[in-house]
Design a protein around this motif. Sequence first.
Motif, short mmCIF file in Angstrom:
data_model
loop_
_atom_site.label_atom_id
_atom_site.label_comp_id
_atom_site.label_asym_id
_atom_site.label_seq_id
_atom_site.Cartn_x
_atom_site.Cartn_y
_atom_site.Cartn_z
N ALA A 1 0.72 -1.50 -0.47
CA ALA A 1 0.08 0.06 0.09
C ALA A 1 0.91 1.23 -0.70
O ALA A 1 0.72 2.51 -0.52
CB ALA A 1 -1.45 -0.60 0.84
N ALA A 2 1.73 1.11 1.28
CA ALA A 2 2.92 2.43 1.25
C ALA A 2 3.59 2.91 -0.59
O ALA A 2 3.48 3.66 -0.96
CB ALA A 2 4.07 2.05 2.16
N VAL A 3 4.03 1.80 -1.29
CA VAL A 3 5.14 1.54 -2.36
C VAL A 3 3.98 2.36 -2.94
O VAL A 3 4.10 2.75 -4.02
CB VAL A 3 5.74 0.17 -2.65
N LEU A 4 3.12 1.46 -3.60
CA LEU A 4 1.56 1.90 -4.37
C LEU A 4 1.53 3.75 -4.02
O LEU A 4 1.14 4.01 -5.34
CB LEU A 4 0.28 0.94 -4.82
N GLY A 5 1.05 3.95 -2.87
CA GLY A 5 1.55 5.33 -3.01
C GLY A 5 2.29 6.03 -3.45
O GLY A 5 1.55 7.58 -3.83
N GLN A 6 2.89 6.25 -3.13
CA GLN A 6 4.63 6.90 -3.43
C GLN A 6 4.71 6.55 -4.92
O GLN A 6 4.88 7.69 -5.22
CB GLN A 6 5.54 5.99 -2.51
N ALA A 7 4.24 5.37 -5.57
CA ALA A 7 4.18 5.70 -6.91
C ALA A 7 3.93 6.79 -7.94
O ALA A 7 3.48 7.28 -8.69
CB ALA A 7 4.04 4.02 -7.81
N ALA A 8 1.86 6.45 -7.28
CA ALA A 8 0.62 7.36 -7.92
C ALA A 8 1.14 8.88 -7.27
O ALA A 8 0.68 9.98 -8.39
CB ALA A 8 -0.14 7.24 -6.90
N GLN A 9 1.72 9.30 -5.82
CA GLN A 9 2.17 10.24 -5.89
C GLN A 9 2.89 10.84 -6.19
O GLN A 9 3.19 11.90 -7.33
CB GLN A 9 2.48 10.90 -4.47
N SER A 10 4.18 10.85 -7.02
CA SER A 10 5.70 10.36 -7.87
C SER A 10 4.73 10.52 -9.46
O SER A 10 5.48 12.33 -9.78
CB SER A 10 6.31 9.95 -7.91
N LEU A 11 3.96 10.04 -9.83
CA LEU A 11 3.75 10.60 -11.56
C LEU A 11 2.96 11.72 -11.13
O LEU A 11 2.57 12.00 -12.67
CB LEU A 11 3.04 9.46 -11.59
N ALA A 12 2.04 11.51 -10.30
CA ALA A 12 1.32 12.67 -10.35
C ALA A 12 1.73 14.13 -10.60
O ALA A 12 0.87 15.30 -10.55
CB ALA A 12 -0.43 12.91 -9.55
N ASN A 13 3.03 14.17 -9.44
CA ASN A 13 2.73 15.19 -8.60
C ASN A 13 4.56 15.79 -9.16
O ASN A 13 5.19 16.83 -9.36
CB ASN A 13 3.33 15.42 -7.18
N GLU A 14 5.01 14.53 -10.15
CA GLU A 14 6.36 15.50 -10.64
C GLU A 14 6.63 14.92 -12.02
O GLU A 14 6.40 13.71 -12.61
CB GLU A 14 7.69 14.51 -10.36
N PRO A 15 6.34 16.25 -13.14
CA PRO A 15 7.32 16.05 -13.72
C PRO A 15 8.23 15.36 -14.78
O PRO A 15 8.08 14.50 -15.83
CB PRO A 15 6.84 17.95 -14.73
N GLY A 16 9.26 15.52 -13.99
CA GLY A 16 10.07 15.19 -14.69
C GLY A 16 9.91 13.60 -14.00
O GLY A 16 10.99 12.56 -14.70
N CYS A 17 9.35 12.46 -13.47
CA CYS A 17 8.98 10.87 -13.47
C CYS A 17 7.73 10.66 -14.40
O CYS A 17 7.01 11.13 -14.53
CB CYS A 17 8.01 11.15 -12.35
N LEU A 18 8.33 10.01 -15.37
CA LEU A 18 7.93 9.52 -16.54
C LEU A 18 7.43 7.99 -16.59
O LEU A 18 5.98 7.77 -16.68
CB LEU A 18 8.86 9.46 -17.61
N ARG A 19 8.37 6.96 -15.31
CA ARG A 19 7.07 6.54 -15.37
C ARG A 19 7.65 5.48 -13.51
O ARG A 19 8.85 5.57 -13.11
CB ARG A 19 7.98 4.77 -16.37
N PHE A 20 6.74 4.78 -12.84
CA PHE A 20 7.27 4.02 -11.84
C PHE A 20 6.56 2.89 -11.52
O PHE A 20 5.06 3.44 -10.87
CB PHE A 20 6.60 5.49 -10.31
N ASP A 21 7.28 1.74 -12.05
CA ASP A 21 6.38 0.70 -12.15
C ASP A 21 6.42 0.24 -10.73
O ASP A 21 7.78 0.06 -9.83
CB ASP A 21 6.55 -0.18 -13.84
N VAL A 22 5.98 -0.90 -9.84
CA VAL A 22 6.15 -1.96 -8.99
C VAL A 22 5.80 -3.17 -9.33
O VAL A 22 4.53 -3.03 -9.73
CB VAL A 22 5.72 -1.23 -7.84
N ALA A 23 6.83 -3.76 -8.75
CA ALA A 23 6.56 -5.58 -9.15
C ALA A 23 6.98 -6.12 -8.17
O ALA A 23 7.60 -5.95 -7.45
CB ALA A 23 7.31 -6.14 -10.64
N THR A 24 6.31 -7.10 -7.96
CA THR A 24 6.47 -8.32 -7.16
C THR A 24 7.20 -9.64 -7.37
O THR A 24 6.94 -10.05 -9.00
CB THR A 24 5.37 -8.87 -5.96
N ASP A 25 8.21 -10.25 -6.46
CA ASP A 25 8.87 -11.55 -6.74
C ASP A 25 7.78 -12.59 -7.08
O ASP A 25 7.10 -12.88 -5.82
CB ASP A 25 9.96 -12.06 -5.86
N PRO A 26 7.36 -13.00 -7.67
CA PRO A 26 6.56 -14.49 -8.39
C PRO A 26 6.46 -15.52 -7.18
O PRO A 26 6.31 -16.44 -6.68
CB PRO A 26 6.49 -14.56 -8.79
#
Length: 107
Positions: free
Chosen positions: A20-45
């Motif tokens: 939850a925390a890292v997905l929130g961090q990704a969403a805020q970065s993409l929404a608020n930082e014009p220089g952040c072009l991509r922020f993907d989060v993946a988990t190890d299967p």
Amino acid sequence: MIVLSVVFTVESSRVEAFRAAVLGQAAQSLANEPGCLRFDVATDPEDETRFHLYEVYTDEKAVEAHRATGYFADFRGTVDPWTKGRELQTWTLIGPEAIDPPPSARE
């Protein structure tokens, strides 16, 4: 363009909270930082405690701006106690995106 690759290993009891925390961090970065072009989060299967972040920034100034945000500090303060390991690698993007950035990066 700058690529950050970060692998976190977290306490097993904190997997859902970290997610939850890292997905929130990704969403805020993409929404608020014009220089952040991509922020993907993946988990190890094969290991639910391992998370991989793949972040793309226009340049080093954009990375510095990201690290200077309050939500970045809040994220680190929240998740650091849950983190058993963190590996950061910095890369330079040389693929098509670096040659012809998306329209949002040109504005």
